[in-house]
Design a protein around this motif. Structure first.
Motif, PDB file in Angstrom:
ATOM      1  N   LEU A  37      -4.732  11.265   9.028  1.00 21.66           N
ATOM      2  CA  LEU A  37      -5.453  10.021   9.324  1.00 21.66           C
ATOM      3  C   LEU A  37      -5.645   9.196   8.060  1.00 21.66           C
ATOM      4  N   PHE A  38      -6.042   9.878   6.985  1.00 19.66           N
ATOM      5  CA  PHE A  38      -6.267   9.159   5.723  1.00 19.66           C
ATOM      6  C   PHE A  38      -4.970   8.536   5.212  1.00 19.66           C
ATOM      7  N   GLU A  39      -3.863   9.286   5.211  1.00 24.85           N
ATOM      8  CA  GLU A  39      -2.605   8.765   4.680  1.00 24.85           C
ATOM      9  C   GLU A  39      -2.100   7.569   5.477  1.00 24.85           C
ATOM     10  N   SER A  40      -2.199   7.645   6.787  1.00 26.91           N
ATOM     11  CA  SER A  40      -1.697   6.544   7.618  1.00 26.91           C
ATOM     12  C   SER A  40      -2.567   5.292   7.450  1.00 26.91           C
ATOM     13  N   VAL A  41      -3.889   5.489   7.440  1.00 24.21           N
ATOM     14  CA  VAL A  41      -4.799   4.344   7.283  1.00 24.21           C
ATOM     15  C   VAL A  41      -4.697   3.760   5.871  1.00 24.21           C
ATOM     16  N   PHE A  42      -4.597   4.634   4.871  1.00 24.16           N
ATOM     17  CA  PHE A  42      -4.566   4.173   3.482  1.00 24.16           C
ATOM     18  C   PHE A  42      -3.310   3.353   3.197  1.00 24.16           C
ATOM     19  N   PHE A  43      -2.152   3.797   3.713  1.00 23.01           N
ATOM     20  CA  PHE A  43      -0.922   3.039   3.465  1.00 23.01           C
ATOM     21  C   PHE A  43      -0.988   1.676   4.143  1.00 23.01           C
ATOM     22  N   LYS A  44      -1.505   1.646   5.366  1.00 23.08           N
ATOM     23  CA  LYS A  44      -1.623   0.345   6.045  1.00 23.08           C
ATOM     24  C   LYS A  44      -2.609  -0.561   5.303  1.00 23.08           C
ATOM     25  N   LEU A  45      -3.661   0.039   4.715  1.00 22.47           N
ATOM     26  CA  LEU A  45      -4.619  -0.749   3.946  1.00 22.47           C
ATOM     27  C   LEU A  45      -3.954  -1.373   2.726  1.00 22.47           C
ATOM     28  N   ILE A  46      -3.029  -0.623   2.083  1.00 19.78           N
ATOM     29  CA  ILE A  46      -2.295  -1.179   0.939  1.00 19.78           C
ATOM     30  C   ILE A  46      -1.499  -2.403   1.372  1.00 19.78           C
ATOM     31  N   LEU A  47      -0.864  -2.309   2.546  1.00 23.22           N
ATOM     32  CA  LEU A  47      -0.103  -3.456   3.063  1.00 23.22           C
ATOM     33  C   LEU A  47      -1.034  -4.641   3.354  1.00 23.22           C
ATOM     34  N   GLN A  48      -2.217  -4.356   3.867  1.00 21.97           N
ATOM     35  CA  GLN A  48      -3.193  -5.423   4.130  1.00 21.97           C
ATOM     36  C   GLN A  48      -3.672  -6.061   2.833  1.00 21.97           C
ATOM     37  N   ILE A  49      -3.813  -5.259   1.792  1.00 21.14           N
ATOM     38  CA  ILE A  49      -4.209  -5.789   0.484  1.00 21.14           C
ATOM     39  C   ILE A  49      -3.141  -6.733  -0.047  1.00 21.14           C
ATOM     40  N   ILE A  50      -1.880  -6.314   0.069  1.00 18.41           N
ATOM     41  CA  ILE A  50      -0.763  -7.163  -0.375  1.00 18.41           C
ATOM     42  C   ILE A  50      -0.783  -8.490   0.375  1.00 18.41           C
ATOM     43  N   LEU A  51      -0.950  -8.426   1.680  1.00 20.59           N
ATOM     44  CA  LEU A  51      -0.973  -9.645   2.490  1.00 20.59           C
ATOM     45  C   LEU A  51      -2.157 -10.537   2.104  1.00 20.59           C
ATOM     46  N   ALA A  52      -3.323  -9.940   1.949  1.00 23.60           N
ATOM     47  CA  ALA A  52      -4.530 -10.724   1.663  1.00 23.60           C
ATOM     48  C   ALA A  52      -4.400 -11.508   0.364  1.00 23.60           C
ATOM     49  N   TYR A  53      -3.997 -10.843  -0.702  1.00 22.51           N
ATOM     50  CA  TYR A  53      -3.938 -11.525  -1.997  1.00 22.51           C
ATOM     51  C   TYR A  53      -2.725 -12.446  -2.111  1.00 22.51           C
ATOM     52  N   ALA A  54      -1.677 -12.151  -1.366  1.00 20.71           N
ATOM     53  CA  ALA A  54      -0.542 -13.078  -1.336  1.00 20.71           C
ATOM     54  C   ALA A  54      -0.953 -14.393  -0.690  1.00 20.71           C
ATOM     55  N   ILE A  55      -1.721 -14.309   0.383  1.00 19.06           N
ATOM     56  CA  ILE A  55      -2.180 -15.524   1.070  1.00 19.06           C
ATOM     57  C   ILE A  55      -3.227 -16.254   0.240  1.00 19.06           C
ATOM     58  N   VAL A  78       6.506 -14.341   8.247  1.00 21.24           N
ATOM     59  CA  VAL A  78       7.603 -13.562   7.663  1.00 21.24           C
ATOM     60  C   VAL A  78       7.055 -12.382   6.869  1.00 21.24           C
ATOM     61  N   LEU A  79       6.003 -12.626   6.078  1.00 22.32           N
ATOM     62  CA  LEU A  79       5.435 -11.558   5.271  1.00 22.32           C
ATOM     63  C   LEU A  79       4.833 -10.465   6.152  1.00 22.32           C
ATOM     64  N   ILE A  80       4.142 -10.866   7.215  1.00 26.28           N
ATOM     65  CA  ILE A  80       3.577  -9.867   8.133  1.00 26.28           C
ATOM     66  C   ILE A  80       4.695  -9.053   8.778  1.00 26.28           C
ATOM     67  N   TYR A  81       5.813  -9.697   9.105  1.00 22.95           N
ATOM     68  CA  TYR A  81       6.954  -8.976   9.694  1.00 22.95           C
ATOM     69  C   TYR A  81       7.497  -7.949   8.696  1.00 22.95           C
ATOM     70  N   ILE A  82       7.583  -8.348   7.419  1.00 22.16           N
ATOM     71  CA  ILE A  82       8.081  -7.421   6.385  1.00 22.16           C
ATOM     72  C   ILE A  82       7.132  -6.220   6.261  1.00 22.16           C
ATOM     73  N   LEU A  83       5.837  -6.479   6.313  1.00 22.16           N
ATOM     74  CA  LEU A  83       4.861  -5.391   6.220  1.00 22.16           C
ATOM     75  C   LEU A  83       4.914  -4.505   7.462  1.00 22.16           C
ATOM     76  N   PHE A  84       5.113  -5.133   8.611  1.00 17.51           N
ATOM     77  CA  PHE A  84       5.248  -4.394   9.871  1.00 17.51           C
ATOM     78  C   PHE A  84       6.429  -3.430   9.808  1.00 17.51           C
ATOM     79  N   ILE A  85       7.557  -3.894   9.305  1.00 19.21           N
ATOM     80  CA  ILE A  85       8.739  -3.048   9.166  1.00 19.21           C
ATOM     81  C   ILE A  85       8.521  -1.987   8.080  1.00 19.21           C
ATOM     82  N   SER A  86       7.819  -2.379   7.005  1.00 22.99           N
ATOM     83  CA  SER A  86       7.550  -1.417   5.918  1.00 22.99           C
ATOM     84  C   SER A  86       6.745  -0.234   6.431  1.00 22.99           C
ATOM     85  N   TYR A  87       5.738  -0.522   7.235  1.00 22.66           N
ATOM     86  CA  TYR A  87       4.928   0.571   7.781  1.00 22.66           C
ATOM     87  C   TYR A  87       5.759   1.417   8.738  1.00 22.66           C
TER      88      TYR A  87
END
Length: 349
Positions: A37-55, A78-87
């Motif tokens: 649970l921690f690994e899956s949530v933590f990796f998605k949080l990293i992607l959310q951090i990338i998206l937040a500061y990019a915007i 486009v960026l959300i799609y890239i993060l979606f595929i990354s996850y």
């Protein structure tokens, strides 16, 4: 500066830590393997951090604020799609091989299908944007607060500048009166000095607050009238009517300029007898100030003079700063009378 940056960084770290705890708590009762649970949530949080500061750091200042809205929203998608595929790739190559038991009861995961699974992509947009929206709202209110503080500082500076222009103007007139009496060796000179001392004490030590008691302002006006009556003697008659409560307040030195102008333009050039009528009514809800003075015959040549002296201009600026949209100032310049009527409404007091 370093301390400010440290607090700012600490605030962001705390924000994301709280979000991590929140996201984990949502699935905590349903996942037996807490490490998974921690690994899956933590990796998605990293992607959310990338998206937040990019915007926030790139998209909003360089695209949205530059009125390139279409490019901004397209880039976000486009960026959300890239993060979606990354996850999806992380899930396929890291999570599933590491935790096969956690996926044994789940539907088969096919990575190739994720590239064109538009419903799943669209459904993931709110999840990825959730932290960004919170940060944008937080930054907006923070900037609004900072702007309000800057505007208040600017307004205070402007008011102080206006007061610094007003006070010397008043003191110059009063000292000039004292000089005339001293030349005449008048017995009233000590009385004038005493009155001037009271006025200076009030201006220097009692006018520092944004608002002062109206009764103290009235006392100031009385002292000023007394000084001018010493100077002009029988050439001026002043009536002073007031109806004020002890708790009524007003911005300091507002009314003095109107009284100064009444003497300057209504009495100083009058060779016969001048008259000044003053009325003040005030309580915690409303204040009304009215002053009427006669005009000497010589002023007929300047009938169109709007009397915009320095002090009068300053008082209008102060009214705009202190009582925006909450005051009414009527000025009537007639052939033989000049009147000022100031009303300050309850929502400004």
């Amino acid at each position: 500066m370093t301390s400010f940056l440290n607090k700012k960084i600490l605030g962001h770290v705390l924000f994301w830590a709280v979000l991590l705890i929140y996201f984990m708590s949502v699935s905590w009762p349903y996942e037996t393997n807490k490490i998974f649970l921690f690994e899956s949530v933590f990796f998605k949080l990293i992607l959310q951090i990338i998206l937040a500061y990019a915007i926030i750091k790139i998209g909003i200042p360089y695209l949205l604020n530059a009125n390139r809205k279409l490019v901004f929203f397209s880039s976000c998608l486009v960026l959300i799609y890239i993060l979606f595929i990354s996850y999806s790739i992380y899930k396929a190559y890291i999570l599933i091989p590491s935790y096969p038991d956690e996926f044994s009861y789940r539907p088969p995961f096919i990575l190739a299908d994720r590239f064109t699974n538009w419903p799943a992509y669209i459904g993931s947009i709110p999840e990825y944007l959730f932290p960004t929206v919170i940060l944008v709202i937080f930054n907006y209110y923070k900037k609004q607060k900072e702007t309000a503080i800057l505007l208040e500082k600017k307004r205070t500076s402007e008011l102080n500048a206006l007061k610094n222009q007003l006070n010397p103007h008043f003191l110059f007139n009063t000292l000039n009166n004292l000089y005339v009496l001293a030349l005449k060796k008048s017995d009233k000179t000590p009385e004038v000095i005493a009155k001037l001392s009271e006025i200076l004490d009030y201006i220097l030590y009692q006018c520092k607050d944004k608002y002062v008691l109206l009764k103290n302002e009235v006392a100031l006006l009385h002292n000023y009238v007394d000084l001018e009556e010493v100077r002009y003697g029988n050439r001026v008659k002043v009536s002073f009517n007031k109806d004020i409560t002890n708790d009524a307040k007003i911005a300091p030195l507002l009314l003095l300029t109107f009284l100064e102008n009444a003497f300057k333009h209504g009495v100083s050039q009058e060779i016969n007898s001048a008259r000044i009528d003053i009325y003040i009514q005030g309580d915690v809800q409303n204040i009304e100030f009215r002053i009427v003075n006669t005009k000497p015959a010589i002023s007929e040549k300047n009938h169109n003079d709007n009397r915009e002296a320095i002090g009068f201009k300053n008082i209008k600026k102060q009214l705009e700063l202190l009582y925006p949209d909450s005051y009414i100032l009527d000025v009537n310049n007639e052939r033989d009378l000049y009147s000022v009527n100031l009303k300050i409404t309850s929502n400004a007091l």
